[in-house]
Write a protein that holds these residues in place. Structure first.
Motif, short mmCIF file in Angstrom:
data_model
loop_
_atom_site.label_atom_id
_atom_site.label_comp_id
_atom_site.label_asym_id
_atom_site.label_seq_id
_atom_site.Cartn_x
_atom_site.Cartn_y
_atom_site.Cartn_z
N PRO A 250 34.61 50.76 35.83
CA PRO A 250 33.66 50.55 34.73
C PRO A 250 32.92 49.22 34.86
O PRO A 250 33.43 48.28 35.49
CB PRO A 250 34.58 50.53 33.50
CG PRO A 250 35.81 51.26 33.91
CD PRO A 250 35.98 51.00 35.36
N PRO A 251 31.70 49.14 34.28
CA PRO A 251 30.86 47.97 34.47
C PRO A 251 31.52 46.68 33.99
O PRO A 251 32.26 46.68 33.01
CB PRO A 251 29.62 48.26 33.62
CG PRO A 251 29.75 49.63 33.09
CD PRO A 251 31.11 50.15 33.38
N ARG A 252 31.26 45.58 34.69
CA ARG A 252 31.74 44.27 34.27
C ARG A 252 30.54 43.33 34.19
O ARG A 252 29.61 43.46 35.00
CB ARG A 252 32.74 43.70 35.29
CG ARG A 252 34.00 44.54 35.44
CD ARG A 252 34.94 43.95 36.48
NE ARG A 252 35.59 42.74 35.99
CZ ARG A 252 36.84 42.43 36.27
NH1 ARG A 252 37.59 43.20 37.03
NH2 ARG A 252 37.37 41.31 35.79
N SER A 253 30.58 42.37 33.27
CA SER A 253 29.45 41.45 33.13
C SER A 253 29.64 40.18 33.94
O SER A 253 28.71 39.42 34.14
CB SER A 253 29.22 41.12 31.65
OG SER A 253 30.41 40.62 31.09
N ILE A 254 30.88 39.94 34.39
CA ILE A 254 31.15 38.78 35.23
C ILE A 254 31.97 39.25 36.44
O ILE A 254 32.94 40.00 36.29
CB ILE A 254 31.92 37.69 34.46
CG1 ILE A 254 31.03 37.12 33.34
CG2 ILE A 254 32.40 36.57 35.38
CD1 ILE A 254 31.70 36.10 32.45
N THR B 202 35.76 50.99 44.16
CA THR B 202 36.29 50.65 42.84
C THR B 202 37.07 51.85 42.30
O THR B 202 36.86 52.98 42.73
CB THR B 202 35.12 50.23 41.90
OG1 THR B 202 35.64 49.82 40.66
CG2 THR B 202 34.12 51.34 41.69
N TYR B 203 38.01 51.59 41.38
CA TYR B 203 38.90 52.64 40.88
C TYR B 203 38.52 53.05 39.46
O TYR B 203 38.02 52.24 38.68
CB TYR B 203 40.34 52.16 40.87
CG TYR B 203 40.94 51.95 42.24
CD1 TYR B 203 41.76 52.91 42.82
CD2 TYR B 203 40.68 50.78 42.95
CE1 TYR B 203 42.31 52.71 44.08
CE2 TYR B 203 41.22 50.57 44.20
CZ TYR B 203 42.05 51.54 44.76
OH TYR B 203 42.58 51.33 46.01
N VAL B 204 38.81 54.29 39.10
CA VAL B 204 38.50 54.79 37.78
C VAL B 204 39.58 55.78 37.34
O VAL B 204 40.25 56.38 38.18
CB VAL B 204 37.09 55.44 37.78
CG1 VAL B 204 37.05 56.70 38.64
CG2 VAL B 204 36.59 55.72 36.38
N THR B 205 39.77 55.88 36.01
CA THR B 205 40.72 56.84 35.45
C THR B 205 39.95 58.04 34.91
O THR B 205 38.99 57.86 34.16
CB THR B 205 41.49 56.18 34.28
OG1 THR B 205 42.17 55.03 34.78
CG2 THR B 205 42.50 57.14 33.68
N GLY B 206 40.33 59.23 35.29
CA GLY B 206 39.62 60.39 34.78
C GLY B 206 40.42 61.67 34.88
O GLY B 206 41.43 61.74 35.58
N ILE C 135 41.52 57.40 40.51
CA ILE C 135 40.64 57.81 41.60
C ILE C 135 39.99 56.59 42.25
O ILE C 135 39.45 55.72 41.55
CB ILE C 135 39.56 58.79 41.08
CG1 ILE C 135 40.25 60.10 40.69
CG2 ILE C 135 38.47 59.02 42.11
CD1 ILE C 135 39.52 60.89 39.65
N LYS C 136 40.07 56.52 43.58
CA LYS C 136 39.36 55.45 44.29
C LYS C 136 37.99 56.00 44.66
O LYS C 136 37.87 56.93 45.47
CB LYS C 136 40.13 55.04 45.55
CG LYS C 136 39.47 53.86 46.26
CD LYS C 136 40.24 53.40 47.48
CE LYS C 136 39.61 52.13 48.03
NZ LYS C 136 40.32 51.65 49.23
N LEU C 137 36.95 55.44 44.04
CA LEU C 137 35.59 55.89 44.33
C LEU C 137 35.18 55.38 45.72
O LEU C 137 35.71 54.37 46.20
CB LEU C 137 34.63 55.39 43.25
CG LEU C 137 34.91 55.96 41.84
CD1 LEU C 137 34.02 55.28 40.80
CD2 LEU C 137 34.72 57.48 41.80
N ASP C 138 34.25 56.08 46.34
CA ASP C 138 33.87 55.73 47.72
C ASP C 138 33.27 54.32 47.82
O ASP C 138 33.29 53.71 48.89
CB ASP C 138 32.89 56.76 48.27
CG ASP C 138 33.58 58.11 48.51
OD1 ASP C 138 34.84 58.11 48.62
OD2 ASP C 138 32.90 59.14 48.55
N GLU C 139 32.78 53.79 46.71
CA GLU C 139 32.24 52.42 46.71
C GLU C 139 33.36 51.38 46.66
O GLU C 139 33.09 50.18 46.70
CB GLU C 139 31.31 52.23 45.51
CG GLU C 139 29.99 53.01 45.61
CD GLU C 139 30.11 54.45 45.12
OE1 GLU C 139 31.24 54.89 44.81
OE2 GLU C 139 29.07 55.14 45.07
#
Lengths: 388, 134
Positions: free
Chosen positions: B31-35, B88-92, B82-86
């Motif tokens: 998910p997006p981060r601002s820093i 970074t990881y995400v829960t889904g 899930i490890k996205l190809d870029e």
């Protein structure tokens, strides 16, 4: 920095306590600790109470002055503060008390933790607990708390060959220990087969891999070591008090087979106390799920990473084992009133070090450790206590 | 029930997998981060929107049998890390996949789905779920 001692402990029985309110629990644990320490209410200079979500569970915030009020101490106007770090709230309260005394600001400090979890119905307790995870990016998509630990369990099993039987052996051991603890929620022994045949909650975690929903409170009285003798002979010294943080979401962590915050807090604690993992005689660790105890005994350096399951299965963490872990029954069998847990762990270690643990007493225990985790590892608090 | 803007403001990320890329180090966050946790203060004002492909691999998974309130009746369902190809990881959630079929290392891709309804009178919320990549 002043040296700090625990001079009194007290806790309620843990369980589904239908006839007791949040206020009853707080008052009971606090009064027991005050009487155990041999102090009077007017001696208390400050109070810290850990609670995860009194707002979510009993629709009551501002519980620190409420705790003072139910103890009948309002006329002393004691500074009272509630701290929150999900399931590590109690450990944080303990550390706040430690720091207040070590710094010289306060002398006698009451630390406590409480949670009344059975006043909500249905899945509401699960929903409140899910707020310790990342609400926007985990819980929103249907993730649950057991689900997060299930992800870590599956990962650990895949990477190290940890088995379901090894996970179950944590629950079997802790229920056995809990059978000797009159304050525990569950006094019944269970078998590996009982765990594996219990309903699935979040595959691979069965119901009996999970700690229960519990009501309870625990307290401790802290004092500067040099004046502790004025009040009692039953003195246990705080050798280390550390805390660390990490991302609250699991997916943003650097690794999934350990809790990096716990590793960090443990390393600092060993350094602060001047001891090594092998010096620890007894430990209370945060077994909110069976996999959590396996990761904890690895993260704390008791066993190599990946060896925790086998060590448990081989009985190395049993009361008569090499390093007894969760002699109280742990969160699994003693129960897990989330905000109270960190202080209840301190209660057990103090009893062990005083030689008051009865049938579950570890022989010649001199140094004990507590490991308290918030959420899926966003907070970790470690305390090391020792006899003087 | 929550006010709609709480969900509305997350639409770019949840509908279209718009994350962030740090212009200093090039790391991608979802998910997006601002820093950026690597570049920290240097990254302030340097985090640009970045659309992720939505493809990745299952790092771990579980089958939820006891769901939270908004998901009652949908159990059992698969949730994955899930490890996205870029990188970074995400829960889904993984859908259209038998629980016997899901495994660590399985390729998945994001798809747009209904996530939940906020009660009978609340809004319906959408976002990503994952399916097995053909």
């Amino acid at each position: 920095m002043r040296e700090v001692a625990v001079i009194g402990i007290g806790m309620t029985k843990f369980g589904e306590l239908w006839d007791k309110s949040f206020r009853d629990l707080v008052a009971e644990a606090g009064i027991k600790a005050i009487m155990d320490a041999g102090i009077e209410g007017k001696d208390i200079d400050a109070m810290y109470i850990g609670g995860m979500s009194s707002g979510g569970f009993v629709e009551q915030e501002h519980v620190a002055p409420l705790a003072i009020e139910v103890a009948g101490l309002e006329d002393f106007h004691i500074p009272a503060t509630r701290v929150e770090g999900a399931c590590a709230s109690g450990g944080i309260a303990m550390r706040q008390g430690y720091m207040a005394i070590a710094s010289g600001i306060h002398d006698i400090v009451l630390v406590g933790g409480a949670e009344k979890m059975t006043d909500v119905v249905g899945t509401e307790a699960t929903n409140v607990l899910a707020s310790a995870a990342d609400r926007e990016w985990e819980a929103f998509f249907g993730m649950t708390f057991p689900g997060l630990y299930a992800l870590m369990a599956r990962y650990h099993m895949h990477k190290y060959g940890t088995t379901q039987e090894q996970l179950a052996s944590v629950a079997v051991k802790n229920h056995y220990n809990g059978s000797m603890n009159p304050n525990a929620q569950f006094n019944r022994k269970i078998s590996i087969e009982d765990v594996l045949s219990s309903p699935m909650v979040a595959d691979p975690l069965h119901l009996l891999d999970c700690s229960p929903i519990t009501d309870g409170a625990a307290a401790a009285i802290l004092a500067p070591l040099d004046i502790a003798k004025k009040y009692t002979d039953k003195i246990v010294k705080v050798l280390a008090s550390t805390q660390a943080s990490d991302t609250i979401s699991l997916h943003n962590r650097k690794r999934f087979d350990a809790l990096p915050a716990a590793i960090h807090a443990a390393r600092q604690a060993y350094k602060m106390a001047g001891v090594e993992p092998k010096d620890i005689d007894v430990a209370e660790v945060h077994d909110c799920f069976t996999i959590a105890e396996i990761m904890a005994i690895e993260d704390l350096g008791f066993f190599e990473k990946g060896e925790g399951g086998k060590a448990t299965e081989d009985g190395l963490t049993a009361i008569d084992g090499e390093l007894p872990v969760n002699t109280s029954g742990g969160l699994k069998a003693k129960g897990h009133p989330v905000g109270a847990t960190g202080v209840a762990q301190v209660n057990e270690i103090v009893m062990q070090l005083r030689g008051e643990a009865g049938k579950r007493q570890v022989k010649d225990a001199e140094i004990g450790l507590t490991h308290n985790v918030g959420g899926s590892g966003g907070t970790a608090v470690v305390h090391i206590l020792g006899v003087i | 029930m929550m006010a709609v803007p709480r969900y509305w403001r997350e639409i770019p990320a949840r509908y279209n997998l718009i994350g962030k890329r740090c212009k200093i180090c090039g790391n991608i966050y979802f998910p997006p981060r601002s820093i950026c946790p690597v570049c920290r203060r240097k990254s302030v004002g340097q985090m640009e929107d970045y659309k992720l492909k939505g493809t990745g691999v299952v790092e771990s998974y579980t089958v939820i049998h006891v769901p939270p309130p908004h998901f009652e009746g949908e159990e059992p369902y698969i949730m994955a890390l899930i490890k996205l190809d870029e990188g970074t990881y995400v829960t889904g959630q993984i859908v259209e996949c038998d629980e016997k079929e899901v495994h660590i290392g399985m390729r998945v891709r994001a798809t747009f789905r209904k996530i939940m309804e906020d009660g009978e009178k609340g809004a319906i919320y959408y976002g990503y779920k994952f399916v097995k990549e053909e």
